[in-house]
Design a protein around this motif. Sequence first.
Motif, PDB file in Angstrom:
ATOM      1  N   TYR A 206      -5.161  25.896   6.309  1.00 23.81           N
ATOM      2  CA  TYR A 206      -4.734  27.106   7.026  1.00 23.81           C
ATOM      3  C   TYR A 206      -5.054  26.959   8.510  1.00 23.81           C
ATOM      4  CZ  TYR A 206      -3.671  32.083   7.599  1.00 23.81           C
ATOM      5  OH  TYR A 206      -3.096  33.284   7.971  1.00 23.81           O
ATOM      6  N   PHE A 207      -4.068  27.309   9.342  1.00 23.64           N
ATOM      7  CA  PHE A 207      -4.207  27.138  10.788  1.00 23.64           C
ATOM      8  C   PHE A 207      -3.696  28.368  11.537  1.00 23.64           C
ATOM      9  CE2 PHE A 207      -3.198  23.132   8.713  1.00 23.64           C
ATOM     10  CZ  PHE A 207      -4.248  22.316   9.107  1.00 23.64           C
ATOM     11  N   CYS A 305       4.704  24.726   2.793  1.00 22.51           N
ATOM     12  CA  CYS A 305       4.303  25.160   4.132  1.00 22.51           C
ATOM     13  C   CYS A 305       4.950  26.512   4.388  1.00 22.51           C
ATOM     14  CB  CYS A 305       4.759  24.149   5.179  1.00 22.51           C
ATOM     15  SG  CYS A 305       4.576  24.741   6.889  1.00 22.51           S
ATOM     16  N   ASP A 306       4.149  27.495   4.799  1.00 17.89           N
ATOM     17  CA  ASP A 306       4.681  28.823   5.083  1.00 17.89           C
ATOM     18  C   ASP A 306       4.054  29.396   6.344  1.00 17.89           C
ATOM     19  OD1 ASP A 306       6.544  29.775   2.900  1.00 17.89           O
ATOM     20  OD2 ASP A 306       4.865  29.051   1.695  1.00 17.89           O
ATOM     21  N   VAL A 307       4.864  30.104   7.098  1.00 18.89           N
ATOM     22  CA  VAL A 307       4.371  30.868   8.242  1.00 18.89           C
ATOM     23  C   VAL A 307       3.964  32.237   7.724  1.00 18.89           C
ATOM     24  CG1 VAL A 307       4.912  31.809  10.508  1.00 18.89           C
ATOM     25  CG2 VAL A 307       5.903  29.621   9.790  1.00 18.89           C
ATOM     26  N   ASN A 308       2.687  32.578   7.865  1.00 14.97           N
ATOM     27  CA  ASN A 308       2.167  33.831   7.322  1.00 14.97           C
ATOM     28  C   ASN A 308       2.151  34.967   8.327  1.00 14.97           C
ATOM     29  OD1 ASN A 308      -0.078  31.525   5.974  1.00 14.97           O
ATOM     30  ND2 ASN A 308       1.471  32.533   4.735  1.00 14.97           N
ATOM     31  N   GLY A 309       2.397  34.647   9.592  1.00  7.91           N
ATOM     32  CA  GLY A 309       2.458  35.692  10.607  1.00  7.91           C
ATOM     33  C   GLY A 309       2.827  35.080  11.943  1.00  7.91           C
ATOM     34  N   ILE A 310       3.528  35.857  12.774  1.00  6.36           N
ATOM     35  CA  ILE A 310       3.922  35.369  14.097  1.00  6.36           C
ATOM     36  C   ILE A 310       3.948  36.549  15.065  1.00  6.36           C
ATOM     37  CG2 ILE A 310       6.390  35.555  13.516  1.00  6.36           C
ATOM     38  CD1 ILE A 310       6.806  33.045  15.301  1.00  6.36           C
ATOM     39  N   VAL A 311       3.370  36.348  16.243  1.00  2.11           N
ATOM     40  CA  VAL A 311       3.251  37.420  17.235  1.00  2.11           C
ATOM     41  C   VAL A 311       3.591  36.852  18.605  1.00  2.11           C
ATOM     42  CG1 VAL A 311       1.719  39.090  18.339  1.00  2.11           C
ATOM     43  CG2 VAL A 311       1.443  38.576  15.904  1.00  2.11           C
ATOM     44  N   SER A 328       1.714  33.353  19.130  1.00  2.00           N
ATOM     45  CA  SER A 328       0.819  32.775  18.128  1.00  2.00           C
ATOM     46  C   SER A 328       1.429  32.869  16.736  1.00  2.00           C
ATOM     47  CB  SER A 328      -0.541  33.477  18.145  1.00  2.00           C
ATOM     48  OG  SER A 328      -0.403  34.838  17.764  1.00  2.00           O
ATOM     49  N   ALA A 329       0.959  32.005  15.875  1.00  3.15           N
ATOM     50  CA  ALA A 329       1.417  32.007  14.483  1.00  3.15           C
ATOM     51  C   ALA A 329       0.279  31.583  13.570  1.00  3.15           C
ATOM     52  CB  ALA A 329       2.599  31.060  14.299  1.00  3.15           C
ATOM     53  N   LYS A 330       0.318  32.089  12.341  1.00  4.16           N
ATOM     54  CA  LYS A 330      -0.596  31.682  11.278  1.00  4.16           C
ATOM     55  C   LYS A 330       0.227  30.877  10.279  1.00  4.16           C
ATOM     56  CE  LYS A 330      -3.191  36.007  11.842  1.00  4.16           C
ATOM     57  NZ  LYS A 330      -4.436  35.483  12.412  1.00  4.16           N
ATOM     58  N   ILE A 331      -0.228  29.672   9.986  1.00  7.81           N
ATOM     59  CA  ILE A 331       0.550  28.739   9.167  1.00  7.81           C
ATOM     60  C   ILE A 331      -0.342  28.159   8.073  1.00  7.81           C
ATOM     61  CG2 ILE A 331       1.887  26.588   9.181  1.00  7.81           C
ATOM     62  CD1 ILE A 331       2.494  27.149  12.150  1.00  7.81           C
ATOM     63  N   SER A 332       0.155  28.208   6.842  1.00 13.05           N
ATOM     64  CA  SER A 332      -0.629  27.686   5.725  1.00 13.05           C
ATOM     65  C   SER A 332       0.145  26.621   4.962  1.00 13.05           C
ATOM     66  CB  SER A 332      -1.031  28.811   4.765  1.00 13.05           C
ATOM     67  OG  SER A 332       0.112  29.368   4.140  1.00 13.05           O
ATOM     68  N   HIS A 367      -8.981  26.510   9.796  1.00  9.54           N
ATOM     69  CA  HIS A 367      -9.880  27.162   8.848  1.00  9.54           C
ATOM     70  C   HIS A 367     -10.248  26.186   7.736  1.00  9.54           C
ATOM     71  CE1 HIS A 367      -9.484  31.251  10.522  1.00  9.54           C
ATOM     72  NE2 HIS A 367      -8.298  30.813  10.891  1.00  9.54           N
ATOM     73  N   LYS A 368     -11.350  26.480   7.040  1.00  7.45           N
ATOM     74  CA  LYS A 368     -11.822  25.589   5.985  1.00  7.45           C
ATOM     75  C   LYS A 368     -10.737  25.396   4.930  1.00  7.45           C
ATOM     76  CE  LYS A 368     -15.407  24.952   2.468  1.00  7.45           C
ATOM     77  NZ  LYS A 368     -16.561  25.562   1.767  1.00  7.45           N
ATOM     78  N   GLY A 369     -10.455  24.151   4.604  1.00  7.32           N
ATOM     79  CA  GLY A 369      -9.455  23.854   3.587  1.00  7.32           C
ATOM     80  C   GLY A 369     -10.093  23.557   2.240  1.00  7.32           C
ATOM     81  N   SER A 370      -9.258  23.508   1.210  1.00  2.00           N
ATOM     82  CA  SER A 370      -9.733  23.159  -0.129  1.00  2.00           C
ATOM     83  C   SER A 370      -8.750  22.195  -0.778  1.00  2.00           C
ATOM     84  CB  SER A 370      -9.886  24.409  -1.002  1.00  2.00           C
ATOM     85  OG  SER A 370      -8.648  25.080  -1.163  1.00  2.00           O
TER      86      SER A 370
END
Length: 466
Positions: A206-207, A305-311, A328-332, A367-370
């Motif tokens: 997650y980034f 891969c998905d974009v979880n938010g974009i501003v 900015s964007a949140k990408i997982s 962010h911490k990955g698993s």
Amino acid sequence: MAALDAVLSDIDRDLDNSLERLFAWLRIESISTDPAYAGECRRAAEWLKGDLAALGFDASLRETGGHPVVLAHAPKPGAPHVLFYGHYDVQPVDPLELWETTPFDPRLVSLPDGRRAISARGAADDKGQVMTFVEACRAWKAIHGELPVGVTLLIEGAEENGSKDLPEWVEANRDELKADLVLVCDTGMWDRATPAITSSLRGLSYFEVFVRCADRDLHSGLFGGAAANPIRVLSRLISDLHDDDGRITLPGFYDGVRETPAEVLEQWRGLDLTPESFLGPVGLGLPAGERGRMLIEQIQSRPTCDVNGIVGGYTGEGTKTVIAGQASAKISFRLVDDQDPEAIAASFESFVRARIPADCSVEIVTHKGSRAIALPFDMPALAAAKGALAEEWGVPPVTIGSGGSIPIVGDFKRSLGLDSLLVGFGLDDDRVHSPNEKYDLTSFHKGTRSWARILAALAEPGAVGR
């Protein structure tokens, strides 16, 4: 078989008493996310400790940085040993006005289609599921005075709050948690008549990406056409993450991704999961994953891969003609098989930085990955559990992957070196985390019988690779 049959008959005879015990536990308001309920969480842990001690387990409460862990041992020298994991904490009940029954006053209700179900917060997630295993142990103890295998129960109280203290606790107590296999009952069935074993869990990377160009928002009439627009930069970057066939374009992204065996794919085809049945209820109809892959592959065994938010820019009412200074964007990324979150992070950072104009800047928060978790398809314990479930339900169980993640399962693998067999009896309509949570009576009853069978199957020579 005679020994098992007697256990199954005892489970049938004792069903009403089993429900009363479950109801007593469900009445305790063990909401882990709200500090006001810390006392109730401890009371729920004490209740379970007492019940297990009465069964002959060496049961105790162990302190963590949060709510206590219930740890109970029933060793059997010379036999395989299993570690059973579950949780006693539950979600908040809000909004209360949407409940048809009182959340912590459990009762049996009749559903519109005639099914009977247990209605209460925690009925399915996870007290009802935990008690299927406890009641199976109770029946073995009642009939034979012992369990067919050694058992340790680890029941935590903060799963709904992220289990943040449990990994450290597991690592610190490795010697006491030694076992041959982990059993987890916090998953579901394929449908009401078909049991399932979850054999894989996708991992996660997650980034957050912040693209900055001008040092302020600019007038688009004065600067448009000359000034770099971070929304445009970010949008192109996001677009580049997939090719026209839906594959993810990060260099090395598919390193460690294995093809699903042909026999498993054939089983999945027989499940007939269609876009209409899966996507239709959410208003969609066309799968958007990798071209040439079945829908069930896209959601279970392939990375995503998905974009979880974009501003970016002006998002208020009306118009404001600006070129934003930042977007900015949140990408997982959901990972499978042997994909390495650290390698994915390095590839992603290089991918992003290569697409940032020289006079713009980017900040990447990782962010911490698993890692993903997957059982070997030829694992003896998997075969033993499949056989036990088929005997109980009359149909072969489905071996499926989960698109989500259960991080503690990864910690069991990393800290204890143990594979986890995930067998649950929840249904899609159990309303987990929602008002009117329920657990089908059949799920509870046959789930208990299923665990009795699985314990017997795991005791057979070679069932856990011994």
